[in-house]
Design an enzyme around this catalytic site. Structure first.
Site, PDB file in Angstrom:
ATOM      1  N   GLU A  77      87.702  73.233  18.449  1.00 20.40           N
ATOM      2  CA  GLU A  77      86.263  72.986  18.512  1.00 20.40           C
ATOM      3  C   GLU A  77      85.857  71.863  19.461  1.00 20.40           C
ATOM      4  OE1 GLU A  77      85.427  72.940  14.218  1.00 20.40           O
ATOM      5  OE2 GLU A  77      84.659  74.962  14.493  1.00 20.40           O
ATOM      6  N   GLU A 126      91.146  80.954  12.305  1.00 15.43           N
ATOM      7  CA  GLU A 126      90.697  80.544  10.972  1.00 15.43           C
ATOM      8  C   GLU A 126      89.940  81.717  10.387  1.00 15.43           C
ATOM      9  OE1 GLU A 126      88.482  76.813  10.879  1.00 15.43           O
ATOM     10  OE2 GLU A 126      89.790  75.992  12.427  1.00 15.43           O
TER      11      GLU A 126
HETATM   12  C1  GAL Z   1      86.156  75.202  11.253  1.00 14.22           C
HETATM   13  C2  GAL Z   1      86.966  74.031  11.731  1.00 14.22           C
HETATM   14  C3  GAL Z   1      87.842  73.452  10.658  1.00 14.22           C
HETATM   15  C4  GAL Z   1      87.042  73.260   9.409  1.00 14.22           C
HETATM   16  C5  GAL Z   1      86.458  74.567   8.982  1.00 14.22           C
HETATM   17  C6  GAL Z   1      85.575  74.446   7.784  1.00 14.22           C
HETATM   18  O1  GAL Z   1      85.060  75.400  12.051  1.00 14.22           O
HETATM   19  O2  GAL Z   1      87.751  74.386  12.825  1.00 14.22           O
HETATM   20  O3  GAL Z   1      88.362  72.243  11.095  1.00 14.22           O
HETATM   21  O4  GAL Z   1      86.011  72.371   9.645  1.00 14.22           O
HETATM   22  O5  GAL Z   1      85.632  75.052   9.983  1.00 14.22           O
HETATM   23  O6  GAL Z   1      86.216  73.966   6.684  1.00 14.22           O
END
Ligand code: GAL
Length: 978
Positions: free
Chosen positions: A421, A497
């Site tokens: 990010e 993710e």
């Molecule tokens: C993503 C980020 C993670 C964490 C997650 C939410 O956008 O890369 O570090 O913040 O969201 O828990």
């Protein structure tokens, strides 16, 4: 504070550069014969409020005595001072907790002066060089040895070394380190986690004999066509490479080809060797494997890999990111035992020992650089973003370089990730180019620039199922630039993710897995995230609980968003982990009870089924009738076979028959013992899965002095409430309930465009439903109570009818719910709530279990007979919310000592059972588990339907098929007290 002249250069901690005075980075090594002195232990420590608040005499004055000076305390190193009573941890997700004006940082800049005196051991060699190594310091350090300044560095989760040979004394060496919490580097370290300053990884003094290995790079490929390993070790200075097991003794720089067993995460075959130079012997752990992007796929040893991954932060509830080896090992063992095969080291290189464990035990690693600049996304076009500011580029490339050089010899590391990010910018391009040049033998990953310009993957986070499917077919929307589009469209797809594991959930895992199996481009994903980052606290009266953002006096914070893992902070698996484990099983089995076969598929990428032993069990009503081993051929990866089950065992036991087949480890492995279960499948047979409503007429209700008598029960004559059932006085009669304490996923995240369900529910008043009595009617076929359930100020309502009949010593309750008015929202759930005396503390049920399950999180629930105390039925989510429901229940018994047992039997359809010592309203109001205080009542919920969980705390909500929409509901249960 001293004044700073306008034109004075900025101090080192506000410098764009990564630092100065330290040595170039080099490979981490598992072991070497060179001397090493650990400097871990108790150091002297002093905290100042500002960077320059204290003088540097502690580092430079020969006669400085911390015990005679003010403000000095003992401190454990490695460690974070904020977890040792000096200041406090602080949690923000995206926002920088200081004004954004890079590279400047606030004047209030907690600064920890660390000091340690040490002697050299007797045997410390006189000759050669010595190096002082820091494996992790957050966020900026200035280092002195024996009064001489060595240099300064930034880059918290990366190693930094200084040559110190000439400065060492045999005794009384004074090592002094000044650590600033904030630096220019903090702008590059805006990961979603606690801000935890300190020397949090080891400090070592390493002897470097003349002719020692300065750096080495093991290239160990696997030629899957010939089965040969291809080995070449680069070293400076040159030396020899010995791998006795392979009969190899070759010069560095030379290439050898020998038949080997390849390294994969499933078969982590390592060959131990040695690199010998004139001055040093360094251990080698060689894993032969070849990484390639081919045919639009990410492949290892010629085969497509499916990542069943997690994102792992380093976290320990007492030690923060200062992890010990036992905890790292526990993480890897837990991952392996739960069928996880990959880890993304979000969002920084982990302690190097963790990677060694991944090499040994077998996990694919996406090694991510210590980089995130997310806080800039709040400004127009990411204005000021360091990755688009060339003054930061040297620091970015330095970070990439430190990661790659340190970790380049780990076979488990198959992908380098630039960071997380950071939007887009040329700095990322510079990192990617540097990495590709230095190590063309691995793939490069970056997610946040959706052009995939600097990445070998098309990577996304939290993409909804439908979009993943489109991408799986390579039919995603085109990018404007045709060249970039062609590159991206031909790239493998990763969800770096997905499935945000915050609180109850994540829902929809099984549906994602199906897409990963159907579309070869979808190479799996990494659940967000491994562990809840909650710190233990206690209430004034001594009740322990886990704290989160806002519990430590932070001026800005992001609450419980830091508790979004598959493990609770103490590493107890949450239901989410058990669900994930089931969904990503390495063996798929489907039972066809009619044909008497089970279809077995090896869902691994490399290994055959030889490691597993299979068995079958046949149970009736949760009790084993027969079972035995099942012979399954050692199918290769991707292969399947139909395996015959034995004939259905004869039994006159009444009840539901259930076939279960299981795969377990056939022998002990390095990560689990023989018998450890890796996969299972189940199938109910028989017609009696759930009993239909009885049709025989029962006695009619009649009015008595006490109330309305109906078979074994007594009702209140005024409102038709159940007062007594047999010998059981019912303190709170069953009535309709639609409220559940919103889960994190029900609440959604503030930035979500989609409807956030809990917000709508609350706005409508579903948390404050009122029950209006419309009539109590006695008839031959039973007692009917009509009511309307609705919140104040709303025109919508639920016309609810309870129809009671007596059947033998049981009551049959049929509930009809008819929505009235213009409903425009989903419902949290539809069911019954009743209250029993507190003594009803044990529950036995035949249904899904042993753990909780909701409509889209129910893969791990096995049909069987389960038993638990009411207390054990609770899932202790760090922020209290709906939890603990047992799905698919055919019957349940609630028992109290010396009182009749309440038995609830499903009619027509199974129900969902929840029992707790507090109401949903209490659960809703609680902020921490310590706010949940047992009441006089055990509240029992017999739910007919629940809204799905989804993953909207960060990602998509429940899939449409799991939305609970208002419609006519009709459901029934039988109640008996015996
Ligand atoms: C993503 C980020 C993670 C964490 C997650 C939410 O956008 O890369 O570090 O913040 O969201 O828990």
């Amino acid at each position: 504070m001293r004044n700073r002249p306008e034109d004075a250069p900025l101090p080192y901690y506000e410098d764009f550069s990564p630092g100065h005075g330290d040595l170039p980075p080099r490979a981490w090594r598992p072991a070497s014969d060179a001397a090493r002195l650990s400097l871990d232990g108790t150091w002297d420590f002093r905290l100042s409020d500002t960077a320059e608040g204290a003088d540097t005499a502690f580092a430079t004055a020969e006669d400085f005595r911390p015990d005679a000076a003010a403000g000095w305390h003992p401190l454990a190193v490695p460690g974070h001072w904020v977890l040792q009573g000096h200041g406090a941890p602080a949690y923000t997700n995206v926002r920088y907790p200081f004004p954004v004006d890079p590279p400047r940082v606030p004047t209030e800049n907690p600064t920890g002066d660390h000091r340690r005196v040490f002697d050299l051991p007797e045997e410390w060699p006189e000759d050669g060089e010595s190096v002082l190594r820091f494996d992790g310091v957050e966020s900026c350090a200035r280092v002195w040895l024996n009064g001489r300044e060595l240099g300064v560095f930034q880059g918290s989760r990366l190693p930094h070394e200084f040559a110190v040979g000439g400065l060492l004394r045999r005794a009384g060496n004074v090592l002094a380190v000044r650590v600033h919490q904030w630096s220019a580097g903090s702008y590059l370290e805006d990961q979603d986690m606690w801000w935890l300053p300190g020397i949090f990884r080891e400090v070592n003094l390493l002897h470097r004999p003349a002719g020692a290995v300065e750096d080495h790079f093991v290239h160990a490929g696997f030629d899957h066509a010939t089965g040969e390993g291809v080995l070449r070790v680069e070293s400076s200075p040159a030396g020899r490479v010995l791998v006795p097991e392979l009969g190899l003794d070759l010069a560095t720089g030379e290439e050898a080809r020998v038949p080997v067993e390849p390294w994969t995460a499933e078969t982590p075959r390592l060959y131990t060797g040695e690199l010998v130079t004139e001055g040093e012997r360094v251990e080698l752990r060689i894993g032969f494997r070849t990484v390639a992007i081919e045919d639009g796929l990410f492949k290892v040893n010629g085969r497509r890999v499916l990542f069943r991954g997690v994102n792992r932060h380093e976290f320990h509830p007492e030690r923060g990111r200062a992890l010990d080896l036992a905890t790292m090992r526990e993480d890897v063992l837990l991952m392996k035992r739960n069928n996880i095969n990959a880890v993304r080291t979000s969002h920084y290189p982990p302690h190097p020992a963790f990677l060694q464990l991944c090499d040994e035990l077998g996990l694919w690693v996406v090694d991510e650089c210590d980089l995130e600049t997310h806080g800039f996304c709040d400004f127009e076009d990411w204005r000021g973003n360091p990755v688009a500011d060339e003054r930061f580029t040297p620091a970015l490339v330095d970070r990439a370089r430190r990661m790659v050089e340190r970790d380049k010899n780990h076979p488990s590391v198959v992908v380098w990730s630039l960071g997380n990010e950071c939007g887009a910018g040329e700095g990322l391009g510079a990192m990617s180019r540097w990495i590709r040049e230095r190590d063309p033998e691995r793939a490069v990953h970056y997610e946040n620039d959706h052009t995939s310009r600097d990445s070998d993957f098309y990577s996304r986070m939290y993409a909804p199922h439908a979009e993943v499917e489109l991408i799986g077919r390579r039919e995603e929307e085109a990018l404007e630039d045709p060249e970039l589009d062609a590159h991206r469209r031909s790239s493998p797809f990763l969800l770096c993710e997905y499935a945000h594991a915050m609180g109850n959930g994540p829902g929809g895992l099984a549906e994602y897995q199906r897409l990963f199996r159907e579309h070869e481009r979808c190479q799996g994903g990494f659940v967000w995230e491994w562990i809840d980052h909650g710190f233990p606290k206690t209430t004034a009266d001594g009740v322990p609980y886990f704290g989160y953002g806002g519990d430590f006096g932070e001026e800005l914070h992001d609450g419980s968003f830091v508790c979004d893992g598959l493990l609770f902070p103490d590493r107890t698996p949450s239901p989410g982990l058990l669900e994930y484990r089931k969904v990503i099983e390495p063996v798929l089995m489907e039972i066809d009870p009619v044909a008497g076969v089970v279809e077995v598929r090896n869902d691994q990428d490399f290994a055959d089924l030889g490691a597993f032993a299979f068995e079958w069990v046949y149970e009736v009503e949760g009790e084993s009738v027969a079972g035995g081993p099942l012979t399954v051929p050692p199918l290769g990866p991707g292969a399947s076979a139909r395996v015959e089950l034995p004939g259905r065992p004869g039994t006159d036991r009444p009840g539901t028959g259930v076939w279960t087949v299981r795969a377990a480890l056939a022998a002990d492995t390095a990560w689990a013992a023989r018998g450890h279960r890796v996969a299972w499948a189940q199938r109910a047979v028989g017609e009696r899965a759930v009993e239909p409503a009885p049709t025989t007429p029962g006695p009619a209700p009649r009015r008595t002095d006490e109330g309305i008598a109906l078979g074994p029960a007594l009702f209140d004559a005024r409102d038709g409430a159940l007062l007594r059932l047999g010998g059981l006085a019912v303190p709170h009669a069953p009535r309709l309930d639609v409220w559940r304490a919103p889960t994190d996923n029900d609440l959604g995240a503030s930035w979500q465009d989609d409807e956030r369900h809990a917000e709508v529910w609350r706005a409508l008043g579903l948390d404050r439903m009122r029950h209006r009595l419309d009539g109590v009617a006695l008839a031959d076929d039973g007692l009917t109570v009509r009511s309307r359930v609705a919140p104040a100020a709303a025109e919508v309502g639920l016309a609810t009818t309870y129809h009671w009949r007596a059947v033998g010593d049981e009551l049959l309750l049929t509930v009809t719910v008819q929505p009235e008015g213009p409903w425009r929202s989903t419902l949290p759930k539809v069911g019954l709530r009743l209250g029993l005396p507190a003594a009803y503390g044990t529950v036995t049920w035949f249904g899904g279990g042993p753990g909780e399950a909701y409509p889209d999180t129910r893969q791990a629930a096995a049909l069987g007979r389960h038993r638990a105390t009411v207390d054990a039925l609770q899932t202790p989510y760090v922020r209290p919310q709906e939890n603990g429901a047992r799905a698919d229940v055919r019957w349940a018994e609630l028992a109290a000592d010396g009182a009749p047992t309440l038995r609830v039997t499903a009619v027509d359809e199974p129900f969902t059972l929840t029992a707790r010592r507090w109401t949903p309203e209490h659960l809703d109001a609680a902020r921490h588990t310590s706010d949940l205080v047992p009441s006089e009542t055990v509240w029992v919920h017999l739910d007919h339907a629940h809204h799905g969980m989804g993953s909207q705390s960060c990602g998509p909500g429940p899939l449409p098929e799991y939305h609970l929409l208002p419609r006519e509901f009709r459901f029934a249960v039988r109640l008996a007290a015996r």
